[in-house]
Design an enzyme around this catalytic site. Sequence first.
Site, PDB file in Angstrom:
ATOM      1  N   LEU A 114       7.360   3.527   9.915  1.00  0.00           N
ATOM      2  CA  LEU A 114       6.654   2.445  10.597  1.00  0.00           C
ATOM      3  C   LEU A 114       7.370   2.118  11.899  1.00  0.00           C
ATOM      4  CD1 LEU A 114       5.765  -0.024   7.686  1.00  0.00           C
ATOM      5  CD2 LEU A 114       4.339   1.751   8.728  1.00  0.00           C
ATOM      6  N   ASP A 115       6.664   2.288  13.013  1.00  0.00           N
ATOM      7  CA  ASP A 115       7.179   1.938  14.329  1.00  0.00           C
ATOM      8  C   ASP A 115       6.775   0.498  14.615  1.00  0.00           C
ATOM      9  OD1 ASP A 115       8.109   4.563  14.689  1.00  0.00           O
ATOM     10  OD2 ASP A 115       6.146   5.218  15.396  1.00  0.00           O
TER      11      ASP A 115
END
Length: 245
Positions: A118-119
């Site tokens: 997850l960015d």
Amino acid sequence: MHKKGLVKTVNFKDPKYVGDPINAVKIFNEKEVDELMVLDIDATVENRGPNFEMIKNLAQECRMPFCYGGGVTTVEQAKRIIELGAEKVALSSSAIKNPQLLREIGKAVGIQSVVVVLDVKKKGLLSGGGYDVYIKNGKEKAGIKLKEFIQQLNEIGVGELVINSIDKDGTMSGYDLSLISTVRDLTDFPMTVLGGAGSLEDVKSIISNYKIIGVAAGSLFVFKGKYRAVLINYPNREEKFRLFK
């Protein structure tokens, strides 16, 4: 990885070439690196699948556990990545768009081999604070709430969660402790944090204060000095002992 070369970005922008991936792996082998994650940051943006030839070459060279991500959208692609020698397969955009794909891949290759990346980026104060999740190499908001998506992952089950701070990426200014605390409170998944490591003390502080399986770094291990000269390095056994004692 960008345009088949190894690169390092700052805030997901201005990729700086730091070498050939295979040569870098050879050096990391000699440095006895614990684990290697290679992310093809072009694949999803260019709407293409994984580079299987590159994966095969990397897996054959690696003497450490190896995770590959980028462009994975099907069970068949994930199976092939594992068959080529990678221990783990990472998903980001496709996991957000189709969370059930994680369950399907887990059944095919084993849930322990499924990694979700997850960015994440801080919201502005006018937006009420908190964090936004991004896809397509940080170019597009995912349109999901971080808390709700992690709760969904808790129900589905994955092998590992990697939290990548866009704000801290490449800055070498220390990890986002607030982000780490937020995510750690939401899940018991094995978790790796990425973005901001500027020293081994930064790494040690995370290991000491959080129940986290992994602390990852990019710039810390490929740059040297204030002019950011490219020099691949990694803690030796004595330095690692000091981190964990």
